[in-house]
Design a protein around this motif. Structure first.
Motif, PDB file in Angstrom:
ATOM      1  N   GLN A 142       0.790  -1.142   0.090  1.00 32.63           N
ATOM      2  CA  GLN A 142       0.184  -0.025   0.060  1.00 32.63           C
ATOM      3  C   GLN A 142       0.885   1.264  -0.016  1.00 32.63           C
ATOM      4  OE1 GLN A 142      -3.555   0.450  -0.040  1.00 32.63           O
ATOM      5  NE2 GLN A 142      -2.639   2.145  -0.642  1.00 32.63           N
ATOM      6  N   ASP A 143       2.028   1.343   0.734  1.00 24.68           N
ATOM      7  CA  ASP A 143       2.751   2.237   0.736  1.00 24.68           C
ATOM      8  C   ASP A 143       3.501   2.666  -0.636  1.00 24.68           C
ATOM      9  OD1 ASP A 143       2.404   2.655   3.618  1.00 24.68           O
ATOM     10  OD2 ASP A 143       4.549   1.663   4.017  1.00 24.68           O
ATOM     11  N   ALA A 144       3.726   1.579  -1.341  1.00 23.73           N
ATOM     12  CA  ALA A 144       4.540   1.626  -2.556  1.00 23.73           C
ATOM     13  C   ALA A 144       3.274   2.274  -3.599  1.00 23.73           C
ATOM     14  CB  ALA A 144       4.833   0.458  -3.118  1.00 23.73           C
ATOM     15  N   VAL A 145       2.063   1.501  -3.603  1.00 27.36           N
ATOM     16  CA  VAL A 145       1.080   2.038  -4.383  1.00 27.36           C
ATOM     17  C   VAL A 145       0.877   3.617  -4.228  1.00 27.36           C
ATOM     18  CG1 VAL A 145      -1.635   1.766  -4.878  1.00 27.36           C
ATOM     19  CG2 VAL A 145      -0.028  -0.089  -4.589  1.00 27.36           C
ATOM     20  N   SER A 146       0.796   3.891  -2.839  1.00 28.12           N
ATOM     21  CA  SER A 146       0.282   5.303  -2.705  1.00 28.12           C
ATOM     22  C   SER A 146       1.556   6.129  -3.216  1.00 28.12           C
ATOM     23  CB  SER A 146       0.402   5.458  -1.172  1.00 28.12           C
ATOM     24  OG  SER A 146      -0.881   4.677  -0.630  1.00 28.12           O
ATOM     25  N   ALA A 147       2.855   5.629  -2.995  1.00 24.75           N
ATOM     26  CA  ALA A 147       3.950   6.671  -3.269  1.00 24.75           C
ATOM     27  C   ALA A 147       3.932   6.848  -4.807  1.00 24.75           C
ATOM     28  CB  ALA A 147       5.170   6.062  -2.956  1.00 24.75           C
ATOM     29  N   ARG A 148       3.757   5.767  -5.695  1.00 25.63           N
ATOM     30  CA  ARG A 148       3.742   5.644  -7.161  1.00 25.63           C
ATOM     31  C   ARG A 148       2.392   6.537  -7.431  1.00 25.63           C
ATOM     32  NH1 ARG A 148       2.761   0.523 -11.028  1.00 25.63           N
ATOM     33  NH2 ARG A 148       4.421   0.953 -12.461  1.00 25.63           N
ATOM     34  N   ALA A 149       1.341   6.421  -6.827  1.00 30.75           N
ATOM     35  CA  ALA A 149      -0.020   7.210  -7.348  1.00 30.75           C
ATOM     36  C   ALA A 149       0.392   8.834  -7.074  1.00 30.75           C
ATOM     37  CB  ALA A 149      -1.192   6.957  -6.756  1.00 30.75           C
ATOM     38  N   ALA A 150       1.295   9.212  -6.183  1.00 27.80           N
ATOM     39  CA  ALA A 150       1.788  10.468  -5.873  1.00 27.80           C
ATOM     40  C   ALA A 150       2.454  11.081  -7.180  1.00 27.80           C
ATOM     41  CB  ALA A 150       2.606  10.738  -4.776  1.00 27.80           C
ATOM     42  N   ALA A 151       3.347  10.264  -7.577  1.00 26.60           N
ATOM     43  CA  ALA A 151       4.143  10.545  -8.866  1.00 26.60           C
ATOM     44  C   ALA A 151       3.532  10.578 -10.174  1.00 26.60           C
ATOM     45  CB  ALA A 151       5.300   9.508  -8.841  1.00 26.60           C
ATOM     46  N   PHE A 152       2.653   9.483 -10.360  1.00 24.92           N
ATOM     47  CA  PHE A 152       1.769   9.510 -11.709  1.00 24.92           C
ATOM     48  C   PHE A 152       0.491   9.477 -11.622  1.00 24.92           C
ATOM     49  CE2 PHE A 152       6.103   7.153 -11.793  1.00 24.92           C
ATOM     50  CZ  PHE A 152       6.528   7.606 -12.890  1.00 24.92           C
ATOM     51  N   PRO A 153      -0.343  10.463 -11.563  1.00 19.19           N
ATOM     52  CA  PRO A 153      -1.730  10.717 -11.356  1.00 19.19           C
ATOM     53  C   PRO A 153      -2.663   9.671 -11.939  1.00 19.19           C
ATOM     54  CG  PRO A 153      -0.829  12.468 -12.432  1.00 19.19           C
ATOM     55  CD  PRO A 153       0.295  11.728 -12.169  1.00 19.19           C
ATOM     56  N   LEU A 154      -2.011   9.108 -13.204  1.00 20.06           N
ATOM     57  CA  LEU A 154      -3.118   8.207 -14.005  1.00 20.06           C
ATOM     58  C   LEU A 154      -3.715   6.874 -13.030  1.00 20.06           C
ATOM     59  CD1 LEU A 154      -4.628   8.725 -16.905  1.00 20.06           C
ATOM     60  CD2 LEU A 154      -2.726   7.095 -17.648  1.00 20.06           C
ATOM     61  N   TYR A 155      -2.426   6.767 -12.313  1.00 22.11           N
ATOM     62  CA  TYR A 155      -2.754   5.467 -11.300  1.00 22.11           C
ATOM     63  C   TYR A 155      -3.593   5.565 -10.246  1.00 22.11           C
ATOM     64  CZ  TYR A 155       1.733   3.385 -13.328  1.00 22.11           C
ATOM     65  OH  TYR A 155       2.615   3.184 -14.186  1.00 22.11           O
TER      66      TYR A 155
END
Length: 484
Positions: A45-58
């Motif tokens: 969940q931490d990784a998914v959240s950090a990735r979504a912060a960098a790439f808004p499409l996620y």
């Protein structure tokens, strides 16, 4: 009516901005409170959240949500640099066309400070999983295309990718003393900087150039790609005109002119590709003398080579059921996931073909041996998205080694999509089901001194025995020549 979670997000951000917390912790905590239909392990969940912060499409489930998110969230993230500009209208009388400045998007993936992200982006050798990067650049390019169109009822579909290339990166400053450790582009211990720029539009198409760099190398790009998107209606059937580009600088005009040249080249290649497909349809037909028609076209098909292997015998296939968590904003399979799956199947085929030691790792020496002998991706060419892949489809991927030159190996990969109702009718030669085609080029390292000679990669020559394989073989030879 305003979106309830969006109002709650704004209130949460405003509250935190007035507290003593730094802006970085504000941004990081936002995504823990966003509603989600999926539940993950805490670290994931931490990784998914950090990735979504960098790439808004996620972080969006629809185009409307994506556009709303960006209006609220873009100013809050110092690690993201987004330029939209304002629209204007060309002076063409009744046929006026809205013009927008070229979209630009820059974001930073903070691997250096996030153990969760490093785990999410790691491969079995403890280095960067390039397939994840492929997903990211597709998402980044898609964000730029959606921003340019800026219409909630319009889809942007990946139509093609004009060559993904891995570039050499020169050591910068102190990096020269750490060559082979964190200075390698595949390291997991430094941040990745992604940039995307819209540089050309046609009537319904958009070209987006992407680069990925490591922050500590002075942002020298180690990967570059150019995506071609086509705007479609909500049903995905009819092409939709897109806004034009408002070119204000000589650099923007030069990029647009280069895009025009590439678009003309694509139009020129299209009739040739259709002619090749027609020839391939006759591959199994029989001529009047009883011999295959293919033989009349391929008198110079390579004869079996001593100690060689036919291209057909190098085939490696997989079949996937496309699940809902692989969907994009439009309800089809995410193009970045297709690229990741294709890359990893092509990689496995090279490992099997070269008989590389990729078994269980029982010691640090085993891991170092695997790293030293692992095939290195050099380029991906001829990437075409022929049709969208619906969720729930059976997705078959076929790869084969089509050319070998010195240490370079070319892998041709094609994918087919079958709806459950069409499985019985589908055949191995059913071209109506082809969804994607692409060619990967890998470099297989030579054996280092002092390593057991039994581990030496064995690169056997390959030869075609069908007309289709012959075309793929000769085309891959040209690609290998360009990469060399």
């Amino acid at each position: 009516m305003a979106c309830p979670w969006r109002q709650a997000l704004v209130r949460s951000v405003a509250k935190r901005l007035t507290s003593a917390e730094p802006i970085g912790s504000t941004c990081q905590s936002i995504f823990f409170h966003l509603p989600s239909t999926r539940t993950f392990h805490a670290r994931l969940q931490d990784a998914v959240s950090a990735r979504a912060a960098a790439f808004p499409l996620y972080n969006a489930s629809s185009v409307v949500e994506f556009l709303e998110n960006e209006q609220v969230l873009s100013p809050l993230f110092p690690s993201r640099d987004v330029y939209c500009g304002s629209a204007t209208t060309s002076e063409e009388g009744a046929s006026s066309r809205t013009l927008r400045p070229p979209q630009y998007f820059r974001t930073r993936l903070q691997l250096s400070t996030s153990p969760a992200l490093r785990a999410f982006y790691a491969n079995s050798r403890g280095t960067l999983r390039v397939g994840r990067v492929f997903e990211d650049i597709d998402a980044l390019a898609g964000s730029v295309a959606l921003r340019h169109v800026a219409r909630p009822n319009v889809n942007t579909v990946t139509a093609a990718v004009d060559r993904i290339r891995i570039l050499p990166v020169r050591p910068v400053g102190d990096d020269s003393r750490h060559a082979g450790s964190t200075s390698a582009w595949w390291s997991l211990h430094s941040d990745l900087v992604y940039t995307a720029r819209l540089h050309h539009v046609g009537r319904t198409s958009m070209s987006v150039a992407c680069e990925v760099a490591r922050a500590e190398t002075g942002e020298q790009a180690f990967l570059e790609a150019s995506f071609l998107f086509v705007a479609r209606d909500a049903a995905g059937r009819t092409s939709v005109p897109v806004p034009g580009l408002l070119l204000r600088t000589e650099e923007e005009r030069a990029r647009f002119a280069e895009g025009e040249r590439k678009a003309a080249a694509r139009r020129e290649r299209r009739p040739k590709a259709m002619a090749s497909a027609d020839d391939n349809d006759n591959n199994n037909a029989v001529a009047a003398d009883g011999t295959p028609i293919a033989n009349h076209h391929t008198a110079n098909i390579d004869a079996p080579i001593r100690d060689g292997i036919s291209i057909g015998d190098t085939a490696l296939h997989t079949v996937h059921l496309v699940q809902p968590d692989e969907r994009n904003l439009f309800g089809f399979m995410f193009g970045g996931t297709i690229l990741r799956w294709a890359l990893e199947l092509a990689y496995l085929n090279v490992v099997r073909y070269a008989t590389l030691p990729m078994g269980l790792v029982s010691s640090a020496a085993d891991l170092e041996l695997q790293r030293s002998l692992s095939p290195n991706l050099r380029a991906v060419g001829d990437i075409t998205f022929h049709r969208s892949v619906p969720i729930g489809s059976l997705f078959q991927m076929k790869s084969r080694i089509v050319a070998v030159r010195q240490r370079h190996v070319a892998v041709r990969l094609s994918t087919s999509v079958w709806a459950p109702s069409s499985i019985a009718e589908a055949t191995a030669h059913d071209t109506d089901t082809i969804s994607n085609t692409m060619t990967f080029v890998f470099d297989v390292p030579a054996l280092d001194d002092g390593v057991d000679a039994a581990c030496e990669p064995r690169l056997r020559p390959v030869f075609p025995v069908t007309y289709e394989h012959m075309r793929e073989h000769h085309h891959a030879q040209h690609l290998l020549e360009e990469v060399r």
